[in-house]
Design an enzyme around this catalytic site. Structure first.
Site, PDB file in Angstrom:
ATOM      1  N   HIS A 137      37.249  53.329  32.830  1.00 34.59           N
ATOM      2  CA  HIS A 137      37.876  51.940  33.011  1.00 34.59           C
ATOM      3  C   HIS A 137      36.591  50.870  32.470  1.00 34.59           C
ATOM      4  O   HIS A 137      37.192  49.892  32.507  1.00 34.59           O
ATOM      5  CB  HIS A 137      38.302  51.899  34.184  1.00 34.59           C
TER       6      HIS A 137
HETATM    7  C1  UD1 Z   1      36.571  45.843  38.196  1.00 32.95           C
HETATM    8  C2  UD1 Z   1      34.904  45.518  38.236  1.00 32.95           C
HETATM    9  C3  UD1 Z   1      34.427  47.285  37.986  1.00 32.95           C
HETATM   10  C4  UD1 Z   1      34.927  48.264  38.913  1.00 32.95           C
HETATM   11  C5  UD1 Z   1      36.428  48.056  38.844  1.00 32.95           C
HETATM   12  C6  UD1 Z   1      36.956  49.380  39.821  1.00 32.95           C
HETATM   13  C7  UD1 Z   1      34.055  43.635  37.448  1.00 32.95           C
HETATM   14  C8  UD1 Z   1      33.516  42.912  36.548  1.00 32.95           C
HETATM   15  N1  UD1 Z   1      34.763  44.779  37.058  1.00 32.95           N
HETATM   16  O1  UD1 Z   1      36.977  46.297  36.972  1.00 32.95           O
HETATM   17  O2  UD1 Z   1      32.901  46.913  38.020  1.00 32.95           O
HETATM   18  O3  UD1 Z   1      34.366  49.275  38.459  1.00 32.95           O
HETATM   19  O4  UD1 Z   1      36.967  46.802  39.198  1.00 32.95           O
HETATM   20  O5  UD1 Z   1      38.483  49.315  39.447  1.00 32.95           O
HETATM   21  O6  UD1 Z   1      34.292  42.949  38.575  1.00 32.95           O
HETATM   22  N2  UD1 Z   1      44.558  44.691  36.351  1.00 32.95           N
HETATM   23  C9  UD1 Z   1      45.884  44.926  36.818  1.00 32.95           C
HETATM   24  N3  UD1 Z   1      46.183  45.175  38.205  1.00 32.95           N
HETATM   25  C10 UD1 Z   1      45.099  44.981  38.948  1.00 32.95           C
HETATM   26  C11 UD1 Z   1      43.787  44.397  38.409  1.00 32.95           C
HETATM   27  C12 UD1 Z   1      43.444  44.503  37.285  1.00 32.95           C
HETATM   28  O7  UD1 Z   1      46.752  45.119  35.915  1.00 32.95           O
HETATM   29  O8  UD1 Z   1      45.451  44.970  40.166  1.00 32.95           O
HETATM   30  C13 UD1 Z   1      44.338  44.829  34.936  1.00 32.95           C
HETATM   31  C14 UD1 Z   1      44.348  43.419  34.471  1.00 32.95           C
HETATM   32  O9  UD1 Z   1      45.093  43.433  32.856  1.00 32.95           O
HETATM   33  C15 UD1 Z   1      43.008  42.753  34.012  1.00 32.95           C
HETATM   34  C16 UD1 Z   1      42.038  44.197  33.870  1.00 32.95           C
HETATM   35  O10 UD1 Z   1      42.962  45.150  34.735  1.00 32.95           O
HETATM   36  O11 UD1 Z   1      42.775  42.005  33.413  1.00 32.95           O
HETATM   37  C17 UD1 Z   1      40.622  44.030  34.414  1.00 32.95           C
HETATM   38  O12 UD1 Z   1      40.884  43.719  35.723  1.00 32.95           O
HETATM   39  P1  UD1 Z   1      39.451  43.115  36.265  1.00 32.95           P
HETATM   40  O13 UD1 Z   1      39.314  42.565  37.646  1.00 32.95           O
HETATM   41  O14 UD1 Z   1      38.743  42.159  35.210  1.00 32.95           O
HETATM   42  O15 UD1 Z   1      38.369  44.291  36.374  1.00 32.95           O
HETATM   43  P2  UD1 Z   1      38.321  45.753  36.267  1.00 32.95           P
HETATM   44  O16 UD1 Z   1      38.515  46.252  34.901  1.00 32.95           O
HETATM   45  O17 UD1 Z   1      39.332  46.269  37.231  1.00 32.95           O
END
Ligand code: UD1
Length: 373
Positions: free
Chosen positions: A208
């Site tokens: 991820h």
């Molecule tokens: C975040 C953390 C990372 C951690 C990870 C654990 C930061 C910078 N990154 O990454 O350090 O290891 O969480 O999981 O804070 N999305 C969904 N559903 C959700 C959440 C996210 O579909 O419930 C998708 C969205 O498209 C979003 C993408 O995942 O744009 C990324 O989510 P984001 O909150 O930016 O960070 P993670 O990649 O989850």
């Protein structure tokens, strides 16, 4: 009657929820603390959030800021804007933040600007790679926090090198081990049965990190390595939403379909994941959590990154950092599949204070030194 100490804990992502479960339980047991839980809403899918609250019996958050996904600046700013109102209203004696995600930094920065004391759990971790958003979050959070709770002596050394006062640093162990010890006792085969797997006859993959899944070259290298590895052993891949999005975006769905022994499944609950990790032959991952969970569970782990902030798991545990090149991943995986895991397991030593009592230590220290009355 003595006035209760109000402690606001800020969480936002899947690993945060697991880490605060034992902490909230300890706070609720204490007669002196009134815990207030704030969920920023950074993670919001059922499988990324609610399932952990239910399974780990974490109480409903007192506030859900409902921020959701966005760019780093947008997400951090949005959390700050909303959290400021909550902190002003609650006027806590202390604010706790955990880990290294955007919600961690946003929580710490909001509290610091309002002059509330801050405790950071899992402080002092460094990958020394500033291209990682987590590294920026870790660095900044540590330098504006008042109490720094570290998981190993290596993290203490990192903080001292940066000029942080020794008196602010407390070696308390790994809070995730508190939860893992409990889950380990209950490990069941139901998820194996459901997926048609046999103990030690499958590998587990998670991906991820932005550096891997948002980078077309790296993602392709890793998937190509998995293709080869899966010729020897089935590979189970619980897919993080970010990885799912990027696999679609880069058009890798076909490549994945062509790997017959790679099985994509939805993200799992913590208990299901623990059962799956414990019984696997090998874990391939870029997650921080899995690097230390495999050390505790005694399962070989190959970390698909060039650096790690969990150096203790390489020095004392079952972890090896193997980068993202196809050849190297295959070479290291085959070594494990070919042997009886001896070299990985013989050197394993569970790090100091990874004993399931970290939350207790943290609460004792906070009550003694840090609460502003
Ligand atoms: C975040 C953390 C990372 C951690 C990870 C654990 C930061 C910078 N990154 O990454 O350090 O290891 O969480 O999981 O804070 N999305 C969904 N559903 C959700 C959440 C996210 O579909 O419930 C998708 C969205 O498209 C979003 C993408 O995942 O744009 C990324 O989510 P984001 O909150 O930016 O960070 P993670 O990649 O989850």
């Amino acid at each position: 009657m003595e006035k209760k100490i109000k402690i606001v804990t800020v969480v936002g992502t899947r690993p945060n929820f697991i880490k605060i479960a034992p902490l909230i339980e300890e706070m609720r047991k204490s007669q002196r603390i009134k815990p207030i839980l704030v969920h920023t809403g950074q993670h919001y899918d059922y499988e990324m959030s609610k399932i952990f609250f239910d399974e780990l019996k974490i109480p409903e958050p007192d506030y859900n800021l409902g921020v959701g996904s966005g760019s780093h600046a947008w997400q951090t700013a949005k959390i700050m804007e909303k959290l400021e109102k909550v902190l002003l209203k609650e006027n806590p004696n202390l604010v706790i933040v955990v880990g290294d995600v955007n919600s961690t930094l946003a929580g710490a920065l909001t509290a610091a600007k309002l002059n509330f004391p801050i405790a950071h759990i899992e402080a002092g971790m460094r990958s020394y790679d500033k291209t990682m958003p987590e590294e920026i979050n870790r660095l900044l959070t540590d330098h504006i926090s008042d109490a720094l709770f570290v998981t190993s002596h290596l993290d203490t050394q990192n903080l001292l090198k940066e000029g942080i006062d020794q008196r602010e640093i407390f070696l308390v162990g790994n809070i995730m081990t508190d939860v893992l010890m409990e889950q380990k006792k209950k490990v069941s085969n139901s998820i194996l049965k459901k997926l048609g797997l046999q103990k030690k006859k499958y590998a587990l993959l998670t991906l991820h990190r932005a550096g891997n899944v948002d980078n077309k070259e790296n993602l392709k290298e890793i998937l190509s390595a998995i293709k080869k590895i899966s010729e020897r052993i089935p590979v189970i891949f619980p897919v993080h939403p970010r990885a799912k999005k990027m696999i679609n975006f880069f058009g890798f769905k076909r490549l994945i379909k062509e790997i017959p022994n790679l099985f994509l499944i939805k993200p799992l609950s913590y208990f299901q994941m623990t059962s799956l990790v414990k019984n696997s032959k090998l874990v391939l991952t870029d997650s921080g959590g899995l690097q230390h969970e495999t050390t505790v569970l005694g399962v070989p782990c190959l970390t698909l990154r060039n650096v790690t902030e969990w150096l203790i798991t390489v020095k004392q545990g079952t972890n090896k950092v193997v980068g993202t090149s196809k050849e190297n991943i295959i070479k290291e995986a085959f070594k494990i599949l070919g042997s009886k895991n001896r070299s990985f397991l013989e050197k394993r030593k569970i790090p100091q204070y990874w004993d399931g009592k970290t939350a207790k230590r943290i609460i004792q220290i906070l009550l003694k030194y840090y609460v502003r009355h």
